[in-house]
Write a protein that holds these residues in place. Structure first.
Motif, PDB file in Angstrom:
ATOM      1  N   MET A   1       0.828  -1.197   0.000  1.00  8.55           N
ATOM      2  CA  MET A   1       0.000   0.000   0.000  1.00  8.55           C
ATOM      3  C   MET A   1       0.867   1.252   0.000  1.00  8.55           C
ATOM      4  N   ALA A   2       2.155   1.100  -0.208  1.00 12.19           N
ATOM      5  CA  ALA A   2       3.044   2.261  -0.253  1.00 12.19           C
ATOM      6  C   ALA A   2       2.691   3.154  -1.435  1.00 12.19           C
ATOM      7  N   SER A   3       2.819   4.441  -1.224  1.00  8.37           N
ATOM      8  CA  SER A   3       2.513   5.390  -2.286  1.00  8.37           C
ATOM      9  C   SER A   3       3.615   6.437  -2.342  1.00  8.37           C
ATOM     10  N   ALA A   4       3.442   7.393  -3.239  1.00  5.18           N
ATOM     11  CA  ALA A   4       4.441   8.460  -3.404  1.00  5.18           C
ATOM     12  C   ALA A   4       4.600   9.277  -2.133  1.00  5.18           C
ATOM     13  N   ASP A   5       3.569   9.309  -1.287  1.00  2.00           N
ATOM     14  CA  ASP A   5       3.668  10.090  -0.059  1.00  2.00           C
ATOM     15  C   ASP A   5       4.004   9.201   1.146  1.00  2.00           C
ATOM     16  N   THR A   6       4.836   8.167   0.904  1.00  4.76           N
ATOM     17  CA  THR A   6       5.334   7.301   1.970  1.00  4.76           C
ATOM     18  C   THR A   6       6.756   7.701   2.311  1.00  4.76           C
ATOM     19  N   GLU A   7       6.987   7.969   3.599  1.00  4.58           N
ATOM     20  CA  GLU A   7       8.310   8.358   4.080  1.00  4.58           C
ATOM     21  C   GLU A   7       8.853   7.246   4.975  1.00  4.58           C
ATOM     22  N   THR A   8      10.045   6.775   4.701  1.00  2.73           N
ATOM     23  CA  THR A   8      10.686   5.787   5.564  1.00  2.73           C
ATOM     24  C   THR A   8      11.347   6.515   6.728  1.00  2.73           C
ATOM     25  N   ILE A   9      10.929   6.176   7.933  1.00  2.00           N
ATOM     26  CA  ILE A   9      11.450   6.787   9.147  1.00  2.00           C
ATOM     27  C   ILE A   9      12.620   5.983   9.688  1.00  2.00           C
ATOM     28  N   TYR A  10      12.513   4.660   9.607  1.00  2.12           N
ATOM     29  CA  TYR A  10      13.557   3.772  10.123  1.00  2.12           C
ATOM     30  C   TYR A  10      13.528   2.484   9.328  1.00  2.12           C
ATOM     31  N   LYS A  11      14.711   1.938   9.036  1.00  2.00           N
ATOM     32  CA  LYS A  11      14.812   0.647   8.364  1.00  2.00           C
ATOM     33  C   LYS A  11      15.797  -0.205   9.140  1.00  2.00           C
ATOM     34  N   THR A  16      10.589  -2.112   9.316  1.00  2.00           N
ATOM     35  CA  THR A  16      10.739  -0.761   8.779  1.00  2.00           C
ATOM     36  C   THR A  16       9.575   0.061   9.305  1.00  2.00           C
ATOM     37  N   VAL A  17       9.837   1.301   9.682  1.00  2.00           N
ATOM     38  CA  VAL A  17       8.762   2.195  10.114  1.00  2.00           C
ATOM     39  C   VAL A  17       8.576   3.248   9.021  1.00  2.00           C
ATOM     40  N   GLU A  18       7.337   3.381   8.579  1.00  2.00           N
ATOM     41  CA  GLU A  18       7.001   4.348   7.527  1.00  2.00           C
ATOM     42  C   GLU A  18       5.942   5.320   8.027  1.00  2.00           C
ATOM     43  N   ARG A  19       5.898   6.487   7.411  1.00  2.00           N
ATOM     44  CA  ARG A  19       4.817   7.448   7.635  1.00  2.00           C
ATOM     45  C   ARG A  19       4.042   7.516   6.322  1.00  2.00           C
ATOM     46  N   LEU A  20       2.764   7.191   6.389  1.00  2.00           N
ATOM     47  CA  LEU A  20       1.904   7.183   5.204  1.00  2.00           C
ATOM     48  C   LEU A  20       1.047   8.435   5.171  1.00  2.00           C
ATOM     49  N   GLY A  21       0.987   9.056   4.009  1.00  2.00           N
ATOM     50  CA  GLY A  21       0.133  10.220   3.838  1.00  2.00           C
ATOM     51  C   GLY A  21       0.429  11.337   4.815  1.00  2.00           C
ATOM     52  N   GLY A  22       1.646  11.363   5.347  1.00  2.00           N
ATOM     53  CA  GLY A  22       2.032  12.412   6.270  1.00  2.00           C
ATOM     54  C   GLY A  22       1.458  12.267   7.663  1.00  2.00           C
ATOM     55  N   LYS A  23       0.695  11.154   7.941  1.00  2.00           N
ATOM     56  CA  LYS A  23       0.104  11.070   9.276  1.00  2.00           C
ATOM     57  C   LYS A  23       0.127   9.693   9.926  1.00  2.00           C
ATOM     58  N   TRP A  24       0.023   8.584   9.195  1.00  3.07           N
ATOM     59  CA  TRP A  24      -0.029   7.259   9.811  1.00  3.07           C
ATOM     60  C   TRP A  24       1.358   6.652   9.900  1.00  3.07           C
ATOM     61  N   GLU A  25       1.771   6.290  11.109  1.00  2.00           N
ATOM     62  CA  GLU A  25       3.030   5.586  11.286  1.00  2.00           C
ATOM     63  C   GLU A  25       2.726   4.093  11.231  1.00  2.00           C
ATOM     64  N   VAL A  26       3.421   3.382  10.343  1.00  7.31           N
ATOM     65  CA  VAL A  26       3.154   1.970  10.096  1.00  7.31           C
ATOM     66  C   VAL A  26       4.449   1.186  10.245  1.00  7.31           C
ATOM     67  N   VAL A  27       4.366   0.070  10.953  1.00  4.84           N
ATOM     68  CA  VAL A  27       5.502  -0.838  11.085  1.00  4.84           C
ATOM     69  C   VAL A  27       5.350  -1.933  10.037  1.00  4.84           C
ATOM     70  N   ARG A  28       6.352  -2.063   9.187  1.00  5.07           N
ATOM     71  CA  ARG A  28       6.424  -3.151   8.211  1.00  5.07           C
ATOM     72  C   ARG A  28       7.299  -4.225   8.846  1.00  5.07           C
ATOM     73  N   HIS A  29       6.738  -5.394   9.073  1.00  2.76           N
ATOM     74  CA  HIS A  29       7.420  -6.445   9.827  1.00  2.76           C
ATOM     75  C   HIS A  29       7.427  -7.738   9.041  1.00  2.76           C
ATOM     76  N   GLN A  30       8.543  -8.477   9.139  1.00  2.00           N
ATOM     77  CA  GLN A  30       8.607  -9.780   8.486  1.00  2.00           C
ATOM     78  C   GLN A  30       7.454 -10.654   8.957  1.00  2.00           C
TER      79      GLN A  30
END
Length: 176
Positions: A1-11, A16-30
């Motif tokens: 669901m990553a888009s152009a407005d996805t920012e990687t905060i930590y890898k 990996t922790v991402e910020r989606l749409g400038g507001k949702w922090e999401v953890v991507r986990h194995q």
């Protein structure tokens, strides 16, 4: 669901922790696996291990991450061998997201039957103790605070209680 407005905060190594749409922090986990085993006496195979993230020892079903190139079944078989020293016939029971409000970790839960000894070396950072406990004893220990566990293990215990107390099911679980 990553888009152009996805920012990687930590890898990191497993997330990996991402910020989606400038507001949702999401953890991507194995993705991960957990294995439910019930023996002929209606006891669950569990492992006690230190969990530094919560500063406690937990009692859990054998479980772990799915390595690159592994299928969920291969990972479940490996984890059962590494953590408990067994192999067996595996059946996928279910899969679910552990905390979909902020994390995409998918957990595959297997049931193992017809156990046989088959030991692989434990991971270098693991110090595990194998336990056999009834699902009800696990649930009672969690309720009174004597034990600490994880969501997958609680789900496995509930499944074990249901399997042992459902009309038409063997009282032994016939797993070993």
């Amino acid at each position: 669901m990553a888009s152009a407005d996805t920012e990687t905060i930590y890898k990191g190594k497993i997330l990996t922790v991402e910020r989606l749409g400038g507001k949702w922090e999401v953890v991507r986990h194995q993705p991960a696996v957990a294995v439910l085993v019930l023996n002929g006496q209606g006891e669950m195979l569990l492992v006690r291990q230190a969990r530094p993230a919560i500063g406690a020892h937990t009692v859990e079903a054998p479980a772990g991450l799915i390595d690159e190139g592994e299928t969920p079944e291969q990972a479940a078989r490996r984890e059962l061998q590494e953590e408990a020293g067994f192999d067996g016939e595996l059946t996928l029971l279910t899969r679910f997201f552990t905390s979909p409000g902020f994390c995409d970790e998918e957990l595959h839960v297997f049931r193992a039957r017809d156990l046989r000894a088959s030991k692989l070396p434990q991971d270098a950072d693991e110090d595990l103790e194998v336990l056999w406990m009834t699902p009800q004893a696990l649930l009672d220990g969690l309720r009174d605070g004597a034990l600490v566990s994880s969501g997958p293990s609680v789900a496995a215990a509930l499944y074990g209680v249901l399997a042992l107390n459902t009309p038409g099911q063997s009282q032994t679980g016939q797993d070993q």
